[in-house]
Design a protein around this motif. Sequence first.
Motif, PDB file in Angstrom:
ATOM      1  N   ILE A 112       0.874  -1.178   0.000  1.00 19.47           N
ATOM      2  CA  ILE A 112       0.000   0.000   0.000  1.00 19.47           C
ATOM      3  C   ILE A 112       0.903   1.218   0.000  1.00 19.47           C
ATOM      4  CG2 ILE A 112      -1.888   1.202   1.148  1.00 19.47           C
ATOM      5  CD1 ILE A 112      -2.641  -1.594   0.125  1.00 19.47           C
ATOM      6  N   THR A 113       0.933   1.931  -1.126  1.00 21.19           N
ATOM      7  CA  THR A 113       1.962   2.950  -1.344  1.00 21.19           C
ATOM      8  C   THR A 113       1.483   4.345  -0.920  1.00 21.19           C
ATOM      9  OG1 THR A 113       1.256   3.220  -3.651  1.00 21.19           O
ATOM     10  CG2 THR A 113       2.967   1.587  -3.214  1.00 21.19           C
ATOM     11  N   ASP A 114       1.247   4.487   0.390  1.00 22.89           N
ATOM     12  CA  ASP A 114       0.793   5.793   0.885  1.00 22.89           C
ATOM     13  C   ASP A 114       1.867   6.864   0.723  1.00 22.89           C
ATOM     14  OD1 ASP A 114       2.342   4.515   2.819  1.00 22.89           O
ATOM     15  OD2 ASP A 114       1.044   5.037   4.504  1.00 22.89           O
ATOM     16  N   ASP A 115       3.137   6.456   0.752  1.00 22.64           N
ATOM     17  CA  ASP A 115       4.234   7.408   0.534  1.00 22.64           C
ATOM     18  C   ASP A 115       4.272   7.884  -0.915  1.00 22.64           C
ATOM     19  OD1 ASP A 115       4.873   4.812  -0.252  1.00 22.64           O
ATOM     20  OD2 ASP A 115       6.973   4.935   0.368  1.00 22.64           O
ATOM     21  N   GLU A 116       4.124   6.954  -1.839  1.00 16.16           N
ATOM     22  CA  GLU A 116       4.162   7.307  -3.260  1.00 16.16           C
ATOM     23  C   GLU A 116       3.071   8.321  -3.602  1.00 16.16           C
ATOM     24  OE1 GLU A 116       3.307   5.276  -7.622  1.00 16.16           O
ATOM     25  OE2 GLU A 116       2.303   4.600  -5.810  1.00 16.16           O
ATOM     26  N   LYS A 117       1.852   8.061  -3.165  1.00 22.50           N
ATOM     27  CA  LYS A 117       0.755   8.957  -3.533  1.00 22.50           C
ATOM     28  C   LYS A 117       0.928  10.339  -2.905  1.00 22.50           C
ATOM     29  CE  LYS A 117      -1.270   6.324  -6.362  1.00 22.50           C
ATOM     30  NZ  LYS A 117      -1.089   6.651  -7.789  1.00 22.50           N
ATOM     31  N   PHE A 118       1.510  10.392  -1.719  1.00 25.42           N
ATOM     32  CA  PHE A 118       1.813  11.693  -1.123  1.00 25.42           C
ATOM     33  C   PHE A 118       2.842  12.445  -1.972  1.00 25.42           C
ATOM     34  CE2 PHE A 118       4.835  13.972   1.749  1.00 25.42           C
ATOM     35  CZ  PHE A 118       4.046  15.092   1.951  1.00 25.42           C
ATOM     36  N   LEU A 119       3.853  11.725  -2.453  1.00 27.60           N
ATOM     37  CA  LEU A 119       4.909  12.361  -3.238  1.00 27.60           C
ATOM     38  C   LEU A 119       4.438  12.798  -4.622  1.00 27.60           C
ATOM     39  CD1 LEU A 119       7.812   9.906  -2.354  1.00 27.60           C
ATOM     40  CD2 LEU A 119       7.722  12.322  -1.728  1.00 27.60           C
ATOM     41  N   PHE A 120       3.586  11.997  -5.243  1.00 24.37           N
ATOM     42  CA  PHE A 120       3.215  12.234  -6.635  1.00 24.37           C
ATOM     43  C   PHE A 120       1.949  13.073  -6.793  1.00 24.37           C
ATOM     44  CE2 PHE A 120       6.309   8.988  -7.257  1.00 24.37           C
ATOM     45  CZ  PHE A 120       6.692   9.023  -8.581  1.00 24.37           C
ATOM     46  N   LYS A 121       1.107  13.115  -5.758  1.00 25.92           N
ATOM     47  CA  LYS A 121      -0.162  13.860  -5.865  1.00 25.92           C
ATOM     48  C   LYS A 121      -0.050  15.157  -5.073  1.00 25.92           C
ATOM     49  CE  LYS A 121      -2.658  10.686  -8.099  1.00 25.92           C
ATOM     50  NZ  LYS A 121      -3.344  10.916  -9.374  1.00 25.92           N
ATOM     51  N   PHE A 183      10.914  11.410 -15.598  1.00 23.78           N
ATOM     52  CA  PHE A 183      11.262  12.440 -14.620  1.00 23.78           C
ATOM     53  C   PHE A 183      11.912  13.639 -15.312  1.00 23.78           C
ATOM     54  CE2 PHE A 183      11.763   8.637 -11.612  1.00 23.78           C
ATOM     55  CZ  PHE A 183      10.494   8.830 -11.078  1.00 23.78           C
ATOM     56  N   THR A 184      11.739  14.818 -14.688  1.00 15.89           N
ATOM     57  CA  THR A 184      12.317  16.061 -15.214  1.00 15.89           C
ATOM     58  C   THR A 184      13.101  16.745 -14.106  1.00 15.89           C
ATOM     59  OG1 THR A 184      10.467  17.475 -14.525  1.00 15.89           O
ATOM     60  CG2 THR A 184      10.238  16.320 -16.649  1.00 15.89           C
ATOM     61  N   ASP A 185      13.670  17.898 -14.436  1.00 19.90           N
ATOM     62  CA  ASP A 185      14.417  18.666 -13.430  1.00 19.90           C
ATOM     63  C   ASP A 185      13.508  19.162 -12.307  1.00 19.90           C
ATOM     64  OD1 ASP A 185      16.658  18.285 -14.911  1.00 19.90           O
ATOM     65  OD2 ASP A 185      16.671  20.266 -15.846  1.00 19.90           O
ATOM     66  N   GLN A 186      12.210  19.189 -12.565  1.00 22.99           N
ATOM     67  CA  GLN A 186      11.254  19.635 -11.538  1.00 22.99           C
ATOM     68  C   GLN A 186      10.753  18.485 -10.657  1.00 22.99           C
ATOM     69  OE1 GLN A 186      11.232  21.336 -14.670  1.00 22.99           O
ATOM     70  NE2 GLN A 186      12.308  22.803 -13.362  1.00 22.99           N
ATOM     71  N   SER A 187      11.107  17.247 -10.983  1.00 29.02           N
ATOM     72  CA  SER A 187      10.637  16.094 -10.201  1.00 29.02           C
ATOM     73  C   SER A 187      11.267  16.109  -8.811  1.00 29.02           C
ATOM     74  CB  SER A 187      10.995  14.784 -10.909  1.00 29.02           C
ATOM     75  OG  SER A 187      10.380  14.699 -12.171  1.00 29.02           O
ATOM     76  N   LYS A 188      10.440  15.857  -7.801  1.00 28.39           N
ATOM     77  CA  LYS A 188      10.942  15.832  -6.425  1.00 28.39           C
ATOM     78  C   LYS A 188      11.895  14.640  -6.231  1.00 28.39           C
ATOM     79  CE  LYS A 188       7.847  19.051  -5.253  1.00 28.39           C
ATOM     80  NZ  LYS A 188       7.091  19.171  -6.512  1.00 28.39           N
ATOM     81  N   ILE A 189      12.867  14.785  -5.341  1.00 30.58           N
ATOM     82  CA  ILE A 189      13.840  13.706  -5.157  1.00 30.58           C
ATOM     83  C   ILE A 189      13.172  12.452  -4.580  1.00 30.58           C
ATOM     84  CG2 ILE A 189      15.867  15.194  -4.994  1.00 30.58           C
ATOM     85  CD1 ILE A 189      15.730  14.927  -1.965  1.00 30.58           C
ATOM     86  N   GLY A 190      12.084  12.640  -3.825  1.00 30.39           N
ATOM     87  CA  GLY A 190      11.353  11.471  -3.319  1.00 30.39           C
ATOM     88  C   GLY A 190      10.745  10.659  -4.440  1.00 30.39           C
ATOM     89  N   MET A 191      10.264  11.348  -5.482  1.00 29.66           N
ATOM     90  CA  MET A 191       9.696  10.661  -6.636  1.00 29.66           C
ATOM     91  C   MET A 191      10.768   9.857  -7.371  1.00 29.66           C
ATOM     92  SD  MET A 191       7.437  13.925  -7.927  1.00 29.66           S
ATOM     93  CE  MET A 191       6.881  13.223  -9.478  1.00 29.66           C
ATOM     94  N   ALA A 196      12.794   2.405  -6.463  1.00 33.06           N
ATOM     95  CA  ALA A 196      13.545   1.411  -5.684  1.00 33.06           C
ATOM     96  C   ALA A 196      12.665   0.799  -4.604  1.00 33.06           C
ATOM     97  CB  ALA A 196      14.778   2.058  -5.056  1.00 33.06           C
ATOM     98  N   ILE A 197      11.799   1.606  -3.997  1.00 32.34           N
ATOM     99  CA  ILE A 197      10.889   1.103  -2.961  1.00 32.34           C
ATOM    100  C   ILE A 197       9.829   0.196  -3.589  1.00 32.34           C
ATOM    101  CG2 ILE A 197       9.094   1.810  -1.314  1.00 32.34           C
ATOM    102  CD1 ILE A 197      10.819   4.228  -0.628  1.00 32.34           C
ATOM    103  N   GLN A 198       9.349   0.569  -4.751  1.00 32.82           N
ATOM    104  CA  GLN A 198       8.317  -0.247  -5.398  1.00 32.82           C
ATOM    105  C   GLN A 198       8.864  -1.603  -5.859  1.00 32.82           C
ATOM    106  OE1 GLN A 198       5.619   1.952  -7.694  1.00 32.82           O
ATOM    107  NE2 GLN A 198       4.184   0.275  -7.665  1.00 32.82           N
ATOM    108  N   ALA A 199      10.142  -1.659  -6.167  1.00 34.77           N
ATOM    109  CA  ALA A 199      10.740  -2.921  -6.607  1.00 34.77           C
ATOM    110  C   ALA A 199      11.070  -3.843  -5.432  1.00 34.77           C
ATOM    111  CB  ALA A 199      12.010  -2.642  -7.410  1.00 34.77           C
ATOM    112  N   ALA A 200      11.220  -3.285  -4.234  1.00 30.78           N
ATOM    113  CA  ALA A 200      11.707  -4.067  -3.086  1.00 30.78           C
ATOM    114  C   ALA A 200      10.891  -5.338  -2.791  1.00 30.78           C
ATOM    115  CB  ALA A 200      11.791  -3.175  -1.849  1.00 30.78           C
TER     116      ALA A 200
END
Length: 385
Positions: A112-121, A183-191, A196-200
């Motif tokens: 359950i990727t609650d971190d991902e959705k916080f970072l991307f949304k 990803f672009t220069d504006q992409s957050k470093i968490g994104m 790597a987290i999704q592949a774990a």
Amino acid sequence: MDDEFKVTPWDVEGMVDYAKLIEEFGTSPLTDELLEKTARLTKSELPIFFRRRFFFSHRDYDKVLADYESGRGFFLYTGRGPSGPMHIGHIIPFFATKWLQEKFGVNLYVQITDDEKFLFKEKLTFDDTKRWAYDNILDIIAVGFDPDKTFIFQDSEFTKIYEMAIPIAKKINYSMARAVFGFTDQSKIGMIFYPAIQAAPTFFEKKRCLIPAAIDQDPYWRLQRDFAESLGYYKTAAIHSKFVPGLMGLEGKMSASKPETAIYLTDDPEEAGKKIWKYALTGGRATAKEQREKGGNPEKCVVFKWFEIFFEPDDKKLMERYHACKSGELLCGQCKRELIERVQAFLKEHQKKRKEAEKKVEKFKYTGELAREQWDKSIPEPLKK
């Protein structure tokens, strides 16, 4: 890719040509031979998701079956990004996953990727995604997974996932991630770190991992397949589903961002029925008289497609419906009413199980056999005393 459709992890547009998509993504078709072997190994009739080729493509599913046949086994991994309520399009692949777990007797990990959705949304707070995580977990548990062979975990809670992601992150450079995820220069470093987290979870066991998911998610696992063997693990396998169309057309997929196209799992059954009656596209003619004379077109009908994907388990009855439509014997209003009855019955049963799931959350997340095994690995030895 052909301009008439687009498929990425974030966007699906147009009328998807699945044969072209197999070629574009470099996957393999799910063949009769593989499905027959699945039926033989499980000693079971195949579910409609396989019989009707809703799952149509794969990576290394042949190797998964060979591993099972040889006694090495495999495990399942899937997930959910909690950015809002789940709809019918989200839950159908979970029913296929349940069948695989039940028939092969294997472990399942649900991230359950609650971190991902916080970072991307941009508009979602971390509290929002954690709240939606609990809400979505109820829907997933309601499908009926084995609580001792299923571990549902939130990234924000199960921080062992970070430790596992570190060696993966060392294998992925920025240009690789940018090429896959845009990803672009504006992409957050968490994104940028998140892949790597999704592949774990594909490395949770020293067996081959099988991921049942819609084909738009395939790019996430291509990276894993590039470096898995260098870490001493198998390349992950996958079986890919088609998309469940929204109510208003066969193009694209059902979208939570377009509420009129979706039936949410928490929708009031009566309201869901009104939504289907108002918005569901049919393959009918302009008038009932014309339809009786010329017949309908089930190939262009969302209502028929929903029966085909999930709401008519009997193959013979599905074909009877198809031919009754083509001959003009079956009119669109009747077909819609019958779909409404099926959807309402499904929602009532699911919502009953969803309520019961409230008492099961703890077992799936913390105290079930598989959950406890994973938490035990993450607790430092001094704290176990």
